[in-house]
Motif scaffolding. Structure first.
Motif, PDB file in Angstrom:
ATOM      1  N   TRP A   1       0.856  -1.270  -0.080  1.00  0.00           N
ATOM      2  CA  TRP A   1      -0.021   0.091  -0.059  1.00  0.00           C
ATOM      3  C   TRP A   1       0.834   1.189  -0.189  1.00  0.00           C
ATOM      4  O   TRP A   1       1.793   1.400   0.914  1.00  0.00           O
ATOM      5  CB  TRP A   1      -0.688  -0.122   1.016  1.00  0.00           C
TER       6      TRP A   1
ATOM      7  N   GLY B   1      -3.003  -1.215  -4.522  1.00  0.00           N
ATOM      8  CA  GLY B   1      -2.281  -0.284  -3.413  1.00  0.00           C
ATOM      9  C   GLY B   1      -2.556   1.147  -3.545  1.00  0.00           C
ATOM     10  O   GLY B   1      -1.938   1.714  -2.521  1.00  0.00           O
TER      11      GLY B   1
ATOM     12  N   HIS C   1      -7.562   2.468   0.336  1.00  0.00           N
ATOM     13  CA  HIS C   1      -6.693   1.600  -0.449  1.00  0.00           C
ATOM     14  C   HIS C   1      -7.203   0.384  -1.557  1.00  0.00           C
ATOM     15  O   HIS C   1      -7.949  -0.368  -0.893  1.00  0.00           O
ATOM     16  CB  HIS C   1      -5.563   0.945   0.293  1.00  0.00           C
TER      17      HIS C   1
ATOM     18  N   ASP D   1       1.441  -1.921   4.362  1.00  0.00           N
ATOM     19  CA  ASP D   1      -0.036  -2.153   4.838  1.00  0.00           C
ATOM     20  C   ASP D   1       0.066  -1.587   6.216  1.00  0.00           C
ATOM     21  O   ASP D   1       0.947  -1.079   7.027  1.00  0.00           O
ATOM     22  CB  ASP D   1      -0.260  -3.741   4.845  1.00  0.00           C
TER      23      ASP D   1
END
Length: 501
Positions: free
Chosen positions: A165, A195, A190, A248
């Motif tokens: 991400w 991402g 997201h 993430d």
């Protein structure tokens, strides 16, 4: 450094038999795994036959909002990480990724993420960064080795992996429509497939991406169209080719962040597994199945004895205490020695390892370690006093009173004192005198029940007996009562605090 590629690479027989497999069978390995498991809140069971703990350390994990410290534990089949609650003592939010699902990206050296690299897996992909290039290289070396071992030669590069991400602070407007500005009312989202940071209007669709979740997940409009057209290669093109600069999130976490130096702890296992720098094997008379791997140049620089041996030994196998029928040296002692002489490692002298380190430093003439061992012994001997009275002025014969207030019967320290005397009796007269000055208070019964004392040479035993006899003669007060009975009484003040011999 390029991404890890396991194509056509099988398990190395030497790595399997001499390294990871051997390590997984050791009692110390089982103890370390249990220790890691106990430090996690609500930990999964980490103990498994054939599993080895290869290394551990603190890395900065680039999360959605900001980098955060995470404790990572590398095993030969899984990578475990979690939030640091109390450094070195307590962790939470445990995550486990099988190594045969992991792909390692090329090193990243951007301004905001130096010494970093991308870890990709089907469920989660993220960037981590080390504290130095050397530390990163050590992590990458061990990860590469363990991934190849865990995958058994299979190529993991073709596996579908989660998108990494883009961090929230990299986008002020939607990266899909380029017009929608983010605010407190227009939240950032997201796309789970590419991402990118997108607005709600551009990511209302849901699509089932089987390796991510069992239910449909949020995707942007572009990815939704591509996925619906079964054009999965195009849909994943961005996440493979885009520069690795995102991560993430681990969820709601402590927002307070105080940078501390990260560390890598491959100490114990570093010497169990051969690497590109190891060119000599170390074996043991009393541990037939144990092999350690070290570097000739480092060993030779530390010890002239080992240097001379390696200069004439053709097969580069060095046997510890080969000429000693009663060797008490273990692989743990030698690992502590290696930690001391290897410049990238640190080692603390303790009551548990001092006896082995004294023996090794004296036998192999490792001068710097000899000095450190002597310093430890002098401090120990001068940090106690012998007393026959407790705080209530009651008679308590042959007790050692430490300066921190603890008290032990002298019998409990006989093993340590006799082992030290055995090493120093012919090498250091001052230390020997200090040791004898304490041992003279021990009873012969306690000595003769002690295994270390019984293994000493006849000359050493005679010296101790003679010292005790002379002391008793000096301290005995002879009284004759009316019946002619002779009473023997210890003196009322037995003190050893200043180191006077």
């Amino acid at each position: 450094m390029s991404s890890v590629n396991s194509n056509s690479v099988g398990r190395s027989p030497s790595l399997k038999e001499d390294g990871l497999a051997q390590l997984s069978r050791s009692a110390e390995n089982a103890k370390r795994i249990k220790n890691v498991q106990d430090k996690f809140v609500n930990s999964q069971n980490l103990q498994k036959e054939g599993r080895a703990l290869v290394g551990e350390g603190i890395l900065m994990k680039v999360c959605r909002k900001k980098p955060k410290q995470r404790a990572f534990f590398l095993f030969n089949d899984i990578l475990v990480y979690g939030r640091v609650v109390i450094s070195g003592r307590r962790y939470s939010q445990q995550k486990i990724i099988p190594l045969n699902e992991i792909q390692i990206g090329a090193p990243i050296d951007s301004a905001e993420n130096p010494y970093a690299w991308l870890i990709s897996s089907p469920k989660k992909s993220f960037i981590v960064r080390a504290n130095s290039d050397r530390e990163r290289q050590e992590w990458l070396t061990h990860l590469d080795r363990c991934i190849r071992y865990a995958s058994g030669g299979a190529n993991t590069q073709h596996n579908a992996v989660a998108a990494h991400w883009i961090p929230d602070d990299k986008a002020d407007t939607c990266m899909h429509c380029r017009t929608s500005k983010f605010s407190a009312y227009n939240r950032k989202h997201h796309c789970r497939n590419c991402g990118l940071v997108v607005c709600d209007g551009c990511s209302k669709k849901r699509f089932l991406i089987s390796h991510l979740d069992a239910k449909p997940v949020r995707v942007c409009d572009t990815c939704y169209a591509k996925l619906n057209n079964n054009d999965s290669n195009d849909a994943r093109l961005n996440q493979r080719d885009r520069p690795a600069d995102s991560s993430d999130s681990d969820g709601d976490e402590n927002p307070q962040y105080s940078p501390i130096p990260s560390y890598v702890l491959f100490m114990e296992n570093y010497f169990h597994i051969p690497n590109e720098f190891s060119d000599v094997k170390i074996s043991f008379k009393n541990e037939n199945d144990t092999i350690l791997y070290a570097n000739k140049a480092i060993l030779s620089e530390a010890s002239p004895i080992i240097k001379a041996f390696l200069a004439i030994e053709p097969d580069s196998i060095f046997i510890i205490d080969e000429d000693d029928e009663q060797s008490i040296i273990t692989s743990t002692d030698v690992i502590d020695l290696l930690k001391f002489i290897y410049p990238q490692f640190t080692m603390k002298i303790t009551e548990q390892n001092i006896i082995g380190l004294i023996h090794l430093s004296e036998k192999y003439l490792i001068e710097t370690l000899r000095n450190e061992c002597k310093k430890y012994v002098y401090t120990w001997l001068n940090d106690l006093e012998l007393t026959t009275f407790d705080e209530k002025k009651e008679f308590v014969p042959r007790h050692i009173l430490y300066k921190d207030g603890t008290r032990k019967h002298i019998a409990s320290e006989i093993s340590t004192l006799c082992a030290w005397l055995h090493e120093y009796s012919s090498r250091d007269e001052n230390i020997s005198s200090l040791i004898l000055n304490i041992l003279k208070h021990a009873s012969t019964d306690d000595l003769e029940r002690n295994e270390i004392f019984l293994q000493m040479t006849d000359r050493e035993k005679t010296t101790i007996y003679k010292t005790i006899s002379e002391y008793l003669e000096q301290q005995t007060i002879i009284d004759k009562d009316s019946s002619g009975t002779i009473h023997h009484k210890q003196s009322t003040s037995l003190m050893f605090a200043s180191g006077d011999a």
